[in-house]
Write a protein that holds these residues in place. Sequence first.
Motif, short mmCIF file in Angstrom:
data_model
loop_
_atom_site.label_atom_id
_atom_site.label_comp_id
_atom_site.label_asym_id
_atom_site.label_seq_id
_atom_site.Cartn_x
_atom_site.Cartn_y
_atom_site.Cartn_z
N GLN A 163 0.83 -1.20 0.00
CA GLN A 163 0.00 0.00 0.00
C GLN A 163 0.87 1.26 0.00
N PRO A 164 0.61 2.20 -0.91
CA PRO A 164 1.42 3.43 -0.94
C PRO A 164 1.44 4.18 0.39
N ASP A 165 0.31 4.16 1.14
CA ASP A 165 0.30 4.91 2.39
C ASP A 165 1.33 4.39 3.38
N ALA A 166 1.70 3.11 3.29
CA ALA A 166 2.68 2.55 4.22
C ALA A 166 4.06 3.13 3.97
N TRP A 167 4.53 3.09 2.71
CA TRP A 167 5.88 3.65 2.47
C TRP A 167 5.88 5.17 2.51
N TRP A 168 4.73 5.81 2.21
CA TRP A 168 4.68 7.27 2.29
C TRP A 168 4.81 7.74 3.74
N ARG A 169 4.18 7.03 4.66
CA ARG A 169 4.32 7.39 6.08
C ARG A 169 5.78 7.25 6.53
N ILE A 170 6.44 6.23 6.04
CA ILE A 170 7.86 6.06 6.39
C ILE A 170 8.69 7.20 5.82
N ALA A 171 8.42 7.58 4.57
CA ALA A 171 9.13 8.71 3.97
C ALA A 171 8.93 9.97 4.80
N ARG A 172 7.72 10.19 5.28
CA ARG A 172 7.45 11.38 6.08
C ARG A 172 8.14 11.31 7.44
N GLU A 173 8.29 10.12 7.98
CA GLU A 173 9.02 9.95 9.23
C GLU A 173 10.47 10.43 9.07
N PHE A 174 11.07 10.06 7.94
CA PHE A 174 12.45 10.48 7.71
C PHE A 174 12.53 12.00 7.50
N ALA A 175 11.52 12.57 6.87
CA ALA A 175 11.49 14.03 6.75
C ALA A 175 11.38 14.67 8.13
N ASP A 176 10.57 14.10 9.00
CA ASP A 176 10.43 14.62 10.36
C ASP A 176 11.74 14.50 11.14
N ARG A 177 12.57 13.56 10.74
CA ARG A 177 13.88 13.41 11.39
C ARG A 177 14.92 14.38 10.83
N GLY A 178 14.51 15.19 9.86
CA GLY A 178 15.39 16.24 9.36
C GLY A 178 16.02 15.98 8.01
N TYR A 179 15.55 14.97 7.30
CA TYR A 179 16.09 14.69 5.97
C TYR A 179 15.21 15.31 4.88
N ALA A 180 15.83 15.63 3.77
CA ALA A 180 15.09 16.02 2.57
C ALA A 180 14.78 14.74 1.81
#
Length: 203
Positions: A163-180
């Motif tokens: 499901q796209p929402d699963a990997w998208w949430r992970i991508a947003r987690e990494f953004a929240d950790r300060g990554y582009a």
Amino acid sequence: MRIVLDAVAKGRAQRALPETTTSFETGRATLVVAETEQRPTVLGLVASGRMKVDTGSVLIDGRADAAAIRRRVALVDAPVVSEPEPNVSVTGVVAEELMFAGRAPTPFAAARWLEDIGLAGIGTLPVGNVEPAARVRLLLELAVLRKGVEGLVLVAPDRHGGQPDAWWRIAREFADRGYAVLVIAGQASRTAVDALELAEVDR
């Protein structure tokens, strides 16, 4: 850090990559659409400073500096270019990356690291058999082990299913950790992610 791709294109008649404009920056996850077998990888190479464009420009913090982009941006799971061999065990992939990061490349260290990121128990699996969302987390976590990495370009996570929402949430987690974070995916994933974000706004 902010990386801007302005009207970039590649190949004769733009066949390898049609004109594309996007940007990604520290603390934010961005999804850009690229379809067909080849184009997501081409766009990933361009966005991570690893391929010159035929037209358009790629700027980091307002300047053209492909070497700086290569140093600071990891290209993750790009087919043929940076994807792990599917038959190699997760432990083997992790141990290799631990070595590159200057850490002990032992099976024990790999197992401990997997436990620390919440993926205990997958070490013996071939990478090609890892569930899609777990694969994305694994490969992004490995990418940020490298010294100096500030940005992540994740190529076509939707090709593995799930499901796209699963990997998208992970991508947003990494953004929240300060990554582009830049995710390159197909139009169907774009539609699913848009629906997810709209639902979150409506809550």
